[in-house]
Design an enzyme around this catalytic site. Structure first.
Site, PDB file in Angstrom:
ATOM      1  N   HIS A 107       0.805  -1.227   0.000  1.00  0.00           N
ATOM      2  CA  HIS A 107       0.000   0.000   0.000  1.00  0.00           C
ATOM      3  C   HIS A 107       0.841   1.281   0.000  1.00  0.00           C
ATOM      4  O   HIS A 107       0.282   2.372  -0.195  1.00  0.00           O
ATOM      5  CB  HIS A 107      -0.922   0.035   1.218  1.00  0.00           C
ATOM      6  CG  HIS A 107      -1.939  -1.052   1.239  1.00  0.00           C
ATOM      7  ND1 HIS A 107      -2.783  -1.309   0.174  1.00  0.00           N
ATOM      8  CD2 HIS A 107      -2.248  -1.978   2.197  1.00  0.00           C
ATOM      9  CE1 HIS A 107      -3.558  -2.335   0.486  1.00  0.00           C
ATOM     10  NE2 HIS A 107      -3.266  -2.751   1.698  1.00  0.00           N
ATOM     11  N   GLY A 141      -1.999   2.029   4.736  1.00  0.00           N
ATOM     12  CA  GLY A 141      -2.281   0.629   5.010  1.00  0.00           C
ATOM     13  C   GLY A 141      -1.194  -0.094   5.752  1.00  0.00           C
ATOM     14  O   GLY A 141      -0.846  -1.229   5.397  1.00  0.00           O
ATOM     15  N   ASP A 176      -3.064 -11.010  -1.324  1.00  0.00           N
ATOM     16  CA  ASP A 176      -3.560 -10.397  -0.102  1.00  0.00           C
ATOM     17  C   ASP A 176      -5.055 -10.088  -0.242  1.00  0.00           C
ATOM     18  O   ASP A 176      -5.549  -9.882  -1.352  1.00  0.00           O
ATOM     19  CB  ASP A 176      -2.777  -9.103   0.138  1.00  0.00           C
ATOM     20  CG  ASP A 176      -2.889  -8.563   1.533  1.00  0.00           C
ATOM     21  OD1 ASP A 176      -3.946  -7.993   1.855  1.00  0.00           O
ATOM     22  OD2 ASP A 176      -1.921  -8.685   2.303  1.00  0.00           O
ATOM     23  N   HIS A 217      -6.386  -7.405   0.518  1.00  0.00           N
ATOM     24  CA  HIS A 217      -6.499  -5.997   0.134  1.00  0.00           C
ATOM     25  C   HIS A 217      -5.815  -5.777  -1.219  1.00  0.00           C
ATOM     26  O   HIS A 217      -4.772  -6.369  -1.508  1.00  0.00           O
ATOM     27  CB  HIS A 217      -5.831  -5.098   1.179  1.00  0.00           C
ATOM     28  CG  HIS A 217      -6.420  -5.231   2.547  1.00  0.00           C
ATOM     29  ND1 HIS A 217      -6.059  -6.248   3.415  1.00  0.00           N
ATOM     30  CD2 HIS A 217      -7.347  -4.484   3.189  1.00  0.00           C
ATOM     31  CE1 HIS A 217      -6.748  -6.113   4.548  1.00  0.00           C
ATOM     32  NE2 HIS A 217      -7.530  -5.048   4.437  1.00  0.00           N
ATOM     33  N   ASP A 274      -4.354 -12.769   5.020  1.00  0.00           N
ATOM     34  CA  ASP A 274      -5.590 -12.204   5.547  1.00  0.00           C
ATOM     35  C   ASP A 274      -6.810 -12.583   4.712  1.00  0.00           C
ATOM     36  O   ASP A 274      -7.924 -12.124   4.982  1.00  0.00           O
ATOM     37  CB  ASP A 274      -5.490 -10.687   5.698  1.00  0.00           C
ATOM     38  CG  ASP A 274      -4.997  -9.974   4.462  1.00  0.00           C
ATOM     39  OD1 ASP A 274      -4.704 -10.646   3.460  1.00  0.00           O
ATOM     40  OD2 ASP A 274      -4.875  -8.733   4.496  1.00  0.00           O
ATOM     41  N   TYR A 291      -3.869 -10.966  10.157  1.00  0.00           N
ATOM     42  CA  TYR A 291      -4.066 -10.362  11.472  1.00  0.00           C
ATOM     43  C   TYR A 291      -4.494 -11.375  12.520  1.00  0.00           C
ATOM     44  O   TYR A 291      -4.731 -11.027  13.664  1.00  0.00           O
ATOM     45  CB  TYR A 291      -5.033  -9.176  11.332  1.00  0.00           C
ATOM     46  CG  TYR A 291      -4.492  -8.278  10.245  1.00  0.00           C
ATOM     47  CD1 TYR A 291      -3.386  -7.463  10.497  1.00  0.00           C
ATOM     48  CD2 TYR A 291      -4.962  -8.358   8.938  1.00  0.00           C
ATOM     49  CE1 TYR A 291      -2.806  -6.728   9.481  1.00  0.00           C
ATOM     50  CE2 TYR A 291      -4.384  -7.616   7.924  1.00  0.00           C
ATOM     51  CZ  TYR A 291      -3.310  -6.802   8.201  1.00  0.00           C
ATOM     52  OH  TYR A 291      -2.707  -6.083   7.191  1.00  0.00           O
TER      53      TYR A 291
END
Length: 385
Positions: free
Chosen positions: A135, A143, A170, A172, A259, A298
């Site tokens: 990010h 991020g 990922d 994201h 994640d 996470y």
């Protein structure tokens, strides 16, 4: 291929902190390394355990602006809290802590070293656990990311005349990497991620296909919440895999964030180790020199399990599903209930799954219409090297 692989790790990866309440926990690196060691995966013939080399500021400047680096460096040495929201520094997302510049350089240097080992020393695979800061932008942290290690390492590869595929797994969107190479036809960026309609960073839609020479070289597969293993594999098989095979890059760079897993507290995808392993095995089968970098995750046990799977598959090892007893002794005092490396496959509820399936099919159709004529039309349908 030569059979040489390098794992980039340092105890210093876990010696900083974003803060007790921040979701990003640096302990993930130590936990992943401990599990890799517990399975004996650092003692395989051909494996080399490496630390980062110091990185020169001139390498960082191949992407980041001088004023942003100066501010990050100054804040890193300050005794009192600092913030400059022009650069994304000092908010709850991207906290400024003492040594943040050095720590960001450490992870970035690991990815640059991985690129050097693959490009100069003939390594087949190199995995930097502390990479994947996708990010970070040219002049702004975002991020949880301060320096964009993948962009800087890819710039090293481009300077050596390499063509690169960047694949982002990922949850994201890999927005910083996409933006860096949006007008390039030397880097094909592919990102599978949770849709940005209601999810950070709010980008990564099918119509983001590149600009100028780069039109057709940015590929996005936005996924709806509850996307499960079968749908994730469908998206990979119908879009990512044929594009990578057709482009046939000199080097594959993969961000392997964990994640996407269904038990991650920040995301809403429902991937398990089944789909994750499947994709890593298919990438290995391409026999392309390969750099892997960490990324999100996470639930730190998910991270440890996922990255151990990546490292094992890279090195052609099939792991027993039960976690080693030596590792269970480490995690038991931490309160982790996990006893197995692998998850059972999961299927979303029918209505949720149908919505997610419709979204995948829509994305696949759009990409086949806009991207396939450029990439497969230019490079031809191949099955890899």
């Amino acid at each position: 291929m030569s059979g040489k692989s390098a794992l980039i790790y340092s105890p210093d990866f876990s010696r900083y902190s974003y803060g007790a309440e921040h979701p990003f926990k640096v302990q993930r690196y130590r936990l992943a390394y401990e599990l890799i060691q517990a399975y004996g995966l650092t003692r395989i013939p051909g494996v080399r355990l490496c630390q980062s080399r110091p990185i020169a500021e001139e390498q960082l400047l191949t992407f980041h602006s001088p004023d942003y680096l100066a501010q990050l460096k100054e804040f890193s040495t300050a005794e009192e809290p600092r913030a400059d929201f022009r650069y994304g520094l000092g908010d709850t997302e991207n906290p400024v802590f003492k040594g943040v510049y050095d720590w960001a350089c450490l992870g970035t240097a690991g990815t640059v070293e991985a690129a050097r080992l693959v490009a100069e020393e003939g390594y087949d695979f190199a995995f930097n656990l502390a990479g994947g800061w996708h990010h970070a932008h040219r002049n702004k942290a975002s991020g949880f990311s301060y320096l964009n290690d993948a962009v800087i390492a890819i710039n090293v590869l481009l300077a050596k005349g390499k063509r690169v595929v960047y694949l982002d797994l990922d949850a994201h969107h890999g927005d910083g990497v996409q933006d860096a190479f949006y007008d390039s036809d030397q880097v094909l960026t592919i990102s599978l991620h949770e849709s940005g309609v209601y999810f950070f960073p709010g980008t990564g839609f099918e119509n983001e296909t590149g600009a100028g020479k780069g039109v057709g070289y940015s590929v996005n597969i936005p996924l709806l919440e509850h996307t499960d293993d079968a749908l994730y594999m469908k998206a990979f098989d119908e879009v990512a895999f044929p594009l990578i095979a057709a482009f046939d890059p000199d080097v594959l760079v993969t961000q392997v964030g964990a994640d996407t897993f269904r038990t991650d507290p920040l995301t809403r995808l429902e991937i398990t180790t089944h789909a994750y392993s499947y994709i890593i095995r298919k990438l290995k089968a391409l026999q392309i020199p390969w750099i892997a970098v960490g990324g999100g995750g996470y639930d730190i046990m998910n991270v440890a399990r996922a990255w151990t799977i990546v490292w094992a598959i890279m090195n052609g090892i099939d792991l027993p599903p039960a976690l080693p007893s030596s590792f269970i002794k480490i995690i038991r005092p931490l309160g982790f209930p996990h006893k197995m490396l692998l998850d059972a496959m999961h299927w979303a509820d029918e209505d949720d799954r149908n919505r997610a399936l419709d979204a995948v099919e829509k994305s696949v159709a759009a990409i086949k219409k806009t991207i396939f004529p450029v990439i497969i039309g230019e490079y031809g349908q191949t099955s890899g090297k």
